[in-house]
Design a protein around this motif. Structure first.
Motif, PDB file in Angstrom:
ATOM      1  N   PRO A  28      84.576  40.719 -55.358  1.00 56.41           N
ATOM      2  CA  PRO A  28      85.891  40.991 -55.211  1.00 56.41           C
ATOM      3  C   PRO A  28      87.295  40.228 -55.874  1.00 56.41           C
ATOM      4  CG  PRO A  28      86.201  41.822 -53.138  1.00 56.41           C
ATOM      5  CD  PRO A  28      84.329  40.819 -53.691  1.00 56.41           C
ATOM      6  N   VAL A  29      88.523  40.240 -56.638  1.00 60.41           N
ATOM      7  CA  VAL A  29      89.297  39.716 -56.362  1.00 60.41           C
ATOM      8  C   VAL A  29      90.194  40.409 -55.335  1.00 60.41           C
ATOM      9  CG1 VAL A  29      90.759  40.914 -58.302  1.00 60.41           C
ATOM     10  CG2 VAL A  29      90.898  38.477 -57.845  1.00 60.41           C
ATOM     11  N   LEU A  30      91.337  39.383 -55.019  1.00 64.84           N
ATOM     12  CA  LEU A  30      92.347  39.217 -53.777  1.00 64.84           C
ATOM     13  C   LEU A  30      93.619  39.667 -54.632  1.00 64.84           C
ATOM     14  CD1 LEU A  30      92.979  40.013 -51.193  1.00 64.84           C
ATOM     15  CD2 LEU A  30      93.841  37.463 -51.440  1.00 64.84           C
ATOM     16  N   LYS A  31      93.678  41.335 -54.756  1.00 64.53           N
ATOM     17  CA  LYS A  31      95.501  41.665 -55.615  1.00 64.53           C
ATOM     18  C   LYS A  31      96.711  42.849 -54.500  1.00 64.53           C
ATOM     19  CE  LYS A  31      93.019  44.934 -58.491  1.00 64.53           C
ATOM     20  NZ  LYS A  31      92.293  44.966 -60.195  1.00 64.53           N
ATOM     21  N   SER A  32      97.303  43.027 -54.946  1.00 62.07           N
ATOM     22  CA  SER A  32      97.792  44.387 -54.480  1.00 62.07           C
ATOM     23  C   SER A  32      97.305  45.147 -55.203  1.00 62.07           C
ATOM     24  CB  SER A  32      99.308  43.750 -55.146  1.00 62.07           C
ATOM     25  OG  SER A  32     100.293  45.037 -54.612  1.00 62.07           O
ATOM     26  N   HIS A  33      97.757  46.807 -54.448  1.00 59.44           N
ATOM     27  CA  HIS A  33      97.204  47.818 -55.062  1.00 59.44           C
ATOM     28  C   HIS A  33      97.927  48.767 -54.558  1.00 59.44           C
ATOM     29  CE1 HIS A  33      95.235  51.287 -55.714  1.00 59.44           C
ATOM     30  NE2 HIS A  33      93.862  50.900 -56.445  1.00 59.44           N
ATOM     31  N   ASN A  34      99.061  49.752 -55.609  1.00 56.02           N
ATOM     32  CA  ASN A  34     100.361  50.481 -55.136  1.00 56.02           C
ATOM     33  C   ASN A  34      99.058  52.054 -54.607  1.00 56.02           C
ATOM     34  OD1 ASN A  34      97.980  52.627 -57.407  1.00 56.02           O
ATOM     35  ND2 ASN A  34      99.561  52.277 -58.184  1.00 56.02           N
ATOM     36  N   ALA A  35      98.214  52.179 -53.991  1.00 53.27           N
ATOM     37  CA  ALA A  35      97.436  53.439 -53.140  1.00 53.27           C
ATOM     38  C   ALA A  35      97.672  52.775 -51.757  1.00 53.27           C
ATOM     39  CB  ALA A  35      96.607  54.104 -53.489  1.00 53.27           C
ATOM     40  N   THR A  36      96.327  51.848 -51.802  1.00 55.11           N
ATOM     41  CA  THR A  36      95.639  51.063 -50.380  1.00 55.11           C
ATOM     42  C   THR A  36      96.383  49.705 -50.077  1.00 55.11           C
ATOM     43  OG1 THR A  36      94.466  49.852 -51.900  1.00 55.11           O
ATOM     44  CG2 THR A  36      93.557  51.883 -51.025  1.00 55.11           C
ATOM     45  N   GLY A  37      97.645  49.465 -50.788  1.00 57.99           N
ATOM     46  CA  GLY A  37      98.454  48.201 -50.302  1.00 57.99           C
ATOM     47  C   GLY A  37      96.994  47.256 -51.016  1.00 57.99           C
ATOM     48  N   ASN A  67     106.490  57.584 -44.734  1.00 56.10           N
ATOM     49  CA  ASN A  67     106.123  58.155 -46.859  1.00 56.10           C
ATOM     50  C   ASN A  67     107.412  58.130 -47.141  1.00 56.10           C
ATOM     51  OD1 ASN A  67     104.330  58.045 -48.792  1.00 56.10           O
ATOM     52  ND2 ASN A  67     103.212  60.193 -48.048  1.00 56.10           N
ATOM     53  N   THR A  68     108.407  57.416 -46.924  1.00 52.50           N
ATOM     54  CA  THR A  68     109.575  57.999 -47.362  1.00 52.50           C
ATOM     55  C   THR A  68     109.485  57.468 -49.578  1.00 52.50           C
ATOM     56  OG1 THR A  68     110.856  55.958 -46.346  1.00 52.50           O
ATOM     57  CG2 THR A  68     110.565  58.619 -45.409  1.00 52.50           C
ATOM     58  N   SER A  69     110.613  58.207 -49.505  1.00 56.41           N
ATOM     59  CA  SER A  69     111.022  57.367 -51.141  1.00 56.41           C
ATOM     60  C   SER A  69     112.083  57.399 -51.413  1.00 56.41           C
ATOM     61  CB  SER A  69     110.688  58.749 -52.288  1.00 56.41           C
ATOM     62  OG  SER A  69     110.798  57.466 -53.562  1.00 56.41           O
ATOM     63  N   GLY A 124     103.619  57.158 -53.626  1.00 53.70           N
ATOM     64  CA  GLY A 124     102.809  58.143 -52.991  1.00 53.70           C
ATOM     65  C   GLY A 124     101.711  58.090 -51.940  1.00 53.70           C
ATOM     66  N   TYR A 125     101.675  57.314 -51.071  1.00 56.74           N
ATOM     67  CA  TYR A 125     101.088  56.662 -49.720  1.00 56.74           C
ATOM     68  C   TYR A 125     102.268  55.870 -48.642  1.00 56.74           C
ATOM     69  CZ  TYR A 125      97.705  57.338 -53.242  1.00 56.74           C
ATOM     70  OH  TYR A 125      96.493  58.382 -54.566  1.00 56.74           O
ATOM     71  N   PRO A 126     100.960  56.454 -47.687  1.00 54.62           N
ATOM     72  CA  PRO A 126     101.998  55.914 -46.615  1.00 54.62           C
ATOM     73  C   PRO A 126     101.897  54.081 -46.459  1.00 54.62           C
ATOM     74  CG  PRO A 126     100.386  57.154 -45.881  1.00 54.62           C
ATOM     75  CD  PRO A 126     100.113  56.613 -47.219  1.00 54.62           C
ATOM     76  N   TYR A 127     103.021  54.003 -46.309  1.00 54.74           N
ATOM     77  CA  TYR A 127     103.633  52.082 -46.041  1.00 54.74           C
ATOM     78  C   TYR A 127     102.212  51.603 -45.779  1.00 54.74           C
ATOM     79  CZ  TYR A 127     106.493  48.423 -45.963  1.00 54.74           C
ATOM     80  OH  TYR A 127     107.097  46.768 -46.188  1.00 54.74           O
ATOM     81  N   ASP A 128     101.844  52.173 -44.362  1.00 54.08           N
ATOM     82  CA  ASP A 128     101.400  51.157 -43.888  1.00 54.08           C
ATOM     83  C   ASP A 128      98.996  51.685 -44.390  1.00 54.08           C
ATOM     84  OD1 ASP A 128     101.001  53.912 -42.681  1.00 54.08           O
ATOM     85  OD2 ASP A 128     100.896  53.098 -40.543  1.00 54.08           O
ATOM     86  N   ALA A 129      98.727  51.690 -45.423  1.00 56.18           N
ATOM     87  CA  ALA A 129      98.386  52.083 -45.888  1.00 56.18           C
ATOM     88  C   ALA A 129      96.982  52.124 -45.449  1.00 56.18           C
ATOM     89  CB  ALA A 129      97.606  52.762 -47.248  1.00 56.18           C
ATOM     90  N   LEU A 130      96.779  50.465 -45.708  1.00 59.13           N
ATOM     91  CA  LEU A 130      96.161  49.129 -45.576  1.00 59.13           C
ATOM     92  C   LEU A 130      95.588  49.527 -44.152  1.00 59.13           C
ATOM     93  CD1 LEU A 130      93.828  47.033 -46.275  1.00 59.13           C
ATOM     94  CD2 LEU A 130      96.218  45.572 -45.694  1.00 59.13           C
ATOM     95  N   ARG A 131      96.463  49.742 -43.951  1.00 56.22           N
ATOM     96  CA  ARG A 131      95.772  49.528 -41.746  1.00 56.22           C
ATOM     97  C   ARG A 131      95.402  50.953 -41.567  1.00 56.22           C
ATOM     98  NH1 ARG A 131     100.711  49.482 -37.502  1.00 56.22           N
ATOM     99  NH2 ARG A 131     101.065  51.884 -38.101  1.00 56.22           N
ATOM    100  N   ILE A 132      95.438  52.112 -42.023  1.00 55.90           N
ATOM    101  CA  ILE A 132      94.973  53.167 -42.285  1.00 55.90           C
ATOM    102  C   ILE A 132      93.767  53.211 -42.965  1.00 55.90           C
ATOM    103  CG2 ILE A 132      94.391  55.682 -42.471  1.00 55.90           C
ATOM    104  CD1 ILE A 132      97.630  55.313 -42.698  1.00 55.90           C
ATOM    105  N   MET A 133      93.313  52.550 -43.721  1.00 51.22           N
ATOM    106  CA  MET A 133      92.120  52.418 -44.567  1.00 51.22           C
ATOM    107  C   MET A 133      91.092  51.081 -43.649  1.00 51.22           C
ATOM    108  SD  MET A 133      91.372  51.431 -48.268  1.00 51.22           S
ATOM    109  CE  MET A 133      91.866  49.423 -47.880  1.00 51.22           C
TER     110      MET A 133
END
Length: 569
Positions: A349-358, A465-467, A477-486
């Motif tokens: 893979p390539v390392l990058k930001s993701h709007n859903a999973t962080g 998960n505020t806006s 549309g996803y929690p701030y800590d989506a990466l940790r949850i995943m």
């Protein structure tokens, strides 16, 4: 009916005395082109997101939605005219359609209107400055008897033009081999080789890339070329196959116009074709049959397609350039059964930001394994339910992960796109057999230090998960800590499947090699220059050609410090 010439334009007076302009052919062509482009963009949105509205978050869908605005505006104008003329129930139908058209840009909170809320981070120039000073951390596991190895090489040299070898990858393979993770399975005394190595001489090696995005959002094609060359250079003589694989969710597939390479014209297809023998190196586009449900080879079904397991899980079966029949889940079809032992998967893979999973890295890259036409709400599944762990448990687990961080894309909310203008050169490669440990390390010690953005921190204390989010950035549309949850949900699923993975740094041993120290060179020599000391020496001129570095070796045989003066003549 008479004609009136005015300022080079013609007009005609109709029966009601109104003047109507005759547009030029150029004007008609321009409007027709916009109309066709808008229709195509709208068709693309419907095809890609009609059955799965969550895809409207994707940057490509947002761009297509913006392009389709022309036809939507035209449709809205027609409906408005109909609304004025309609009566009764038809009037309400027209009103409802107008409201629907007006709300399209707001669907899923990712349209052009909501895009104005919240800023994007980080500032590209600040990120580049942080990347230039980044020094990857290394440490030893608390329990040396059970380490999870993470291998890191930094200051990766720019590939030489025309050379398929990749110095950074060669150094990575050497670093792995010197620390117990051998790339080649061989008894020969060869760098990166050992009897328990990963790649055997007759394996079918699948290289899973990220080809769903262009520019810096895709795996580096120089790296992929170097990886293929490394496999073919097996010390026992490689007799197997290398196959590039990916279900790239549509788009140009392996034929991107703008690529992630030193020469941006170098596509994946060009890399594969450059080796000149499809029986040794080929590419399988899983996207080309992603909506084809098929049976297994043992059932007499030799079509390429996807076998559906249910509950969002599916896997491809395909034919290589040599004609080998491969089931990703079962292995290589022999005619009477399957051989899974010779099927190896290298996840690149390539390392990058993701709007859903962080973050996109090793785990998220497995989104390119199942058919997206046979999944629903998969982003929430992979964040909360460890979906990528299920794919690895039930279909195939990577034999090796090589994480491309030569260029990283740290900006939010652009990811998973990786535009050239916002990418940051980090010149780092990482590898390991534990995809979870690699993702944690790469996010924590590469992407997060470069971006400074909390969603890239796998240990962030924020979970809202505020806006907008607490830092003022746009909620996707996803929690701030989506990466940790995943990471946690995937760790649980993989552990239940019998895989020893960790996101605990105390269980990791991180090996780091800074290539500025002189590693990664594919050749060179050093000879004894003198057998006794002198105060004056004259050196030969050496060379400054591409790919060479000249070093002057001076020894001080005394305990006291001395000054040396070098003069270029």
């Amino acid at each position: 009916m008479g004609y009136l010439a005015s300022g080079g334009r013609s007009a005609v007076t109709g029966d009601r005395g109104r003047e109507r302009g005759f547009p030029s052919r150029a004007g008609l062509s321009w409007k027709l082109a916009h109309l066709v482009a808008s229709l195509l963009a709208l068709a693309w949105v419907i095809l890609r997101s009609g059955r799965k509205p969550s895809r409207l978050r994707y940057p490509c869908q947002q761009a297509a939605l913006a392009q389709s605005g022309w036809i939507l505006a035209l449709a809205g104008a027609c409906l408005a005219r109909h609304f004025r003329a309609a009566k009764g129930g038809r009037r309400w139908v027209a009103a409802a359609l107008i409201v629907l058209l007006a709300s399209l840009p707001l669907v899923e909170g990712e349209g052009r209107v909501t895009a104005a809320r919240g800023g994007g981070v980080p500032d590209p120039e600040a990120a580049r400055a942080r990347a230039a000073s980044l020094v990857p951390h290394s440490w030893a596991a608390a329990d040396a008897s059970d380490p999870h190895h993470v291998f890191v090489v930094s200051h990766v040299p720019v590939p030489r033009p025309g050379d398929s070898r990749h110095q950074g990858l060669q150094a990575l393979i050497r670093l792995m081999g010197e620390n117990g993770t051998c790339f080649y399975r061989s008894e020969k005394p060869f760098s990166g080789a050992g009897p328990q190595g990963i790649i055997s001489r007759d394996d079918v090696v699948l290289i899973k890339v990220n080809a769903a995005w262009d520019q810096r959002g895709m795996t580096n094609t120089d790296l992929v070329r170097g990886l293929i060359a490394a496999v073919l250079a097996h010390p026992d003589g490689f007799t197997g196959e290398v196959v590039l694989v990916e279900n790239c969710e549509g788009g140009p597939d392996y034929d991107q116009v703008y690529n992630n390479a030193e020469d941006v014209r170098q596509s994946f297809r060009a890399v594969v074709n450059g080796f000149g023998d499809p029986s040794r190196v080929s590419a399988s586009s899983w996207w080309s049959f992603t909506d084809e449900r098929v049976g297994e080879f043992e059932e007499g079904d030799f079509r390429q397609g996807y076998v559906y397991l249910g509950n969002n899980l599916s896997y491809p079966k395909f034919v290589t350039g040599r004609g080998t029949c491969v089931s990703l889940r079962r292995g290589i079809w022999t005619g009477s059964g399957y051989d899974k032992s010779r099927l190896k998967l290298i996840n690149v893979p390539v390392l990058k930001s993701h709007n859903a999973t962080g973050v996109t890295a090793c785990l998220k890259n497995f989104m390119g394994v199942p058919s997206i036409h046979m999944t629903t709400d998969v982003h929430r599944d992979l964040i909360y339910q460890g979906f990528m762990g299920r794919v690895m448990n039930e279909i195939i687990y990577p034999d090796l992960n090589v994480l491309d961080a030569i260029w990283v894309s740290p900006t939010h909310p652009d990811g998973p796109a990786g535009p050239y203008s916002k990418a940051v050169r980090a010149d780092i490669l990482l590898a390991g057999t534990d995809p979870l440990a690699l993702d944690w390390y790469a996010a924590k010690h590469v992407l997060y230090p470069i971006s400074g953005y909390g969603r890239h921190d796998p240990d962030t204390p924020h979970s809202e998960n505020t806006s907008p989010y607490h830092d003022g950035t746009r909620n996707t549309g996803y929690p701030y800590d989506a990466l940790r949850i995943m990471l946690r949900s995937t760790a649980s699923v993989l552990s239940a499947g019998g895989h020893d993975v960790t996101m605990d740094p105390s269980r990791m041993t991180v090996h780091h090699w800074d290539l500025r120290e002189g590693a990664g060179f594919s050749g060179g020599h050093c000879v004894l220059g003198a057998d006794s000391p002198r105060q004056d020496w004259y050196f030969a001129e050496g060379t400054t050609r591409e790919g060479f570095e000249a070093w002057l070796c001076l020894q001080n045989p005394h305990a006291e410090r001395v000054e040396a003066e070098l003069t270029a003549m």
